[in-house]
Design an enzyme around this catalytic site. Structure first.
Site, short mmCIF file in Angstrom:
data_model
loop_
_atom_site.label_atom_id
_atom_site.label_comp_id
_atom_site.label_asym_id
_atom_site.label_seq_id
_atom_site.Cartn_x
_atom_site.Cartn_y
_atom_site.Cartn_z
N HIS A 57 29.18 -15.01 -19.53
CA HIS A 57 28.62 -16.51 -19.78
C HIS A 57 29.46 -17.66 -19.45
CE1 HIS A 57 25.76 -14.17 -22.38
NE2 HIS A 57 26.81 -13.78 -23.05
O1 RIB Z 1 25.77 -16.80 -26.34
C1 RIB Z 1 26.61 -16.73 -25.31
C2 RIB Z 1 27.79 -17.79 -25.93
O2 RIB Z 1 28.12 -17.58 -27.20
C3 RIB Z 1 29.30 -17.61 -25.19
O3 RIB Z 1 29.82 -18.73 -24.84
C4 RIB Z 1 29.87 -16.67 -26.02
O4 RIB Z 1 31.43 -16.84 -25.86
C5 RIB Z 1 29.67 -17.15 -27.29
O5 RIB Z 1 30.40 -18.36 -27.48
#
Ligand code: RIB
Ligand code: CA
Length: 312
Positions: free
Chosen positions: A242
């Protein structure tokens, strides 16, 4: 061309860690500071993890600040089920030798935006938006001085990952997200719609391990741990990286495609709290306020990420 000034606001988290390594390996970026926020795990761990990652990158010069330990108006929700108890489960973690920088992260964000020329600092939130929104509430004068916000958060076609309707970063502090999405600042959003296409398949993970470097080994072992949750839940071919999408966008924006649409944050309904209501099909007359990404060149993304991590 001078390096782009950024502040990384983060809740490490294995994917945050890879994003920070990517930023610190890229001379195009001038990381003015890293601000830790409570999210994946409580603040004492996210701040410690940020130090660990800076040391792993050989960047003990980076100023790391502790920020908000809870959302603006709610109890903290964490994600140990994804990231493990430490937030960086997978490899054995060193005890960081470098110390946190004095001062609160919110004050650092305010002071930095007041000091630097207007329109020259990009904010890169990788976790709940508590630090950012608190800074905007405490010092409204800084809002117009922000160059751009490039954040990881939200979802539309991919719906939620922490509830059926909401993505974790937005869900943890929806009131903070509402402040940021209504700020009027140029906003680039990396939602699950695009990050779920940045999957750490086996060959991609082996490319990190094959580097034969400590950063390469740590990234591979973080991914080995981090991917088990998503593989089981989605049956996917790997873990979605992500947060590195935020940094990759700064380096190679053409890797990403999306739409400039209106996005409103649900803050009233318990059922859909934290949902990013994106008007993707423009069925309302609500003004577009975010570049909402939907696709990426995954091979190009991993080629960039691998080449940069190998530099550390
Ligand atoms: O949903 C994914 C996000 O939530 C990413 O930033 C992961 O590190 C968590 O913070
Ligand atoms: Ca994160």
């Amino acid at each position: 061309m001078s390096a782009r000034k950024i502040i990384i606001d983060t809740d490490p988290g294995q994917d945050d860690a890879v994003a920070i390594l990517l930023a610190l390996a890229s001379p195009e970026l001038d990381v003015l500071g890293i601000t830790a926020v409570a999210g994946n795990v409580p603040l004492p761990l996210t701040q410690k993890n940020a130090l660990i990652v800076c040391e792993l990158a050989g960047r003990t010069d980076i100023a790391v600040y502790a920020g908000c330990d809870a959302p603006m108006g709610r109890k903290l929700v964490t994600a140990e089920h994804v990231h493990g108890k430490t937030g960086l489960d997978g490899p054995q973690l060193p005890t960081p030798q470098m110390a946190l920088h004095d001062g609160h992260a919110v004050d650092f964000i305010i002071e930095t935006l007041r000091r630097e020329d207007p329109g020259t600092v990009t904010l890169c939130p990788l976790g709940p938006l508590t630090n950012i929104a608190t800074a905007f509430e405490r010092a409204p004068d800084i809002v117009d001085r922000v160059q751009e916000i490039v954040l990881m958060g939200g979802a539309y076609f991919q719906v939620g990952n922490i509830t059926p309707a909401a993505e974790f970063n937005i869900y943890v502090d929806p009131e903070a997200a509402d402040i940021v999405f209504k700020s009027g600042i140029r906003l680039v959003v990396m939602p699950l719609d695009v990050t779920h296409k940045a999957l750490t398949t086996a060959p991609r993970v082996e490319a990190f391990r094959a580097m034969g470097t400590e950063p390469g080994r740590m990234v591979a072992e973080w991914t080995d741990f981090f991917e088990r949750f998503d593989k089981e839940k989605y049956g996917s071919a790997g873990a979605p990286l992500h947060d590195p999408c935020v940094i990759a966008y700064l380096l190679e924006p053409d890797l990403f495609t999306g739409r400039h649409v209106n996005v409103v944050i649900e803050t009233g309904s318990e059922l859909t709290l934290g949902m990013t209501v994106a008007d993707w099909w423009r069925v309302t007359d609500r003004a577009p306020n975010a570049m909402f990404m939907g696709d990426l060149d995954a091979d190009g993304f991993f080629a960039l990420l691998t080449e940069r991590i190998a530099r550390l």
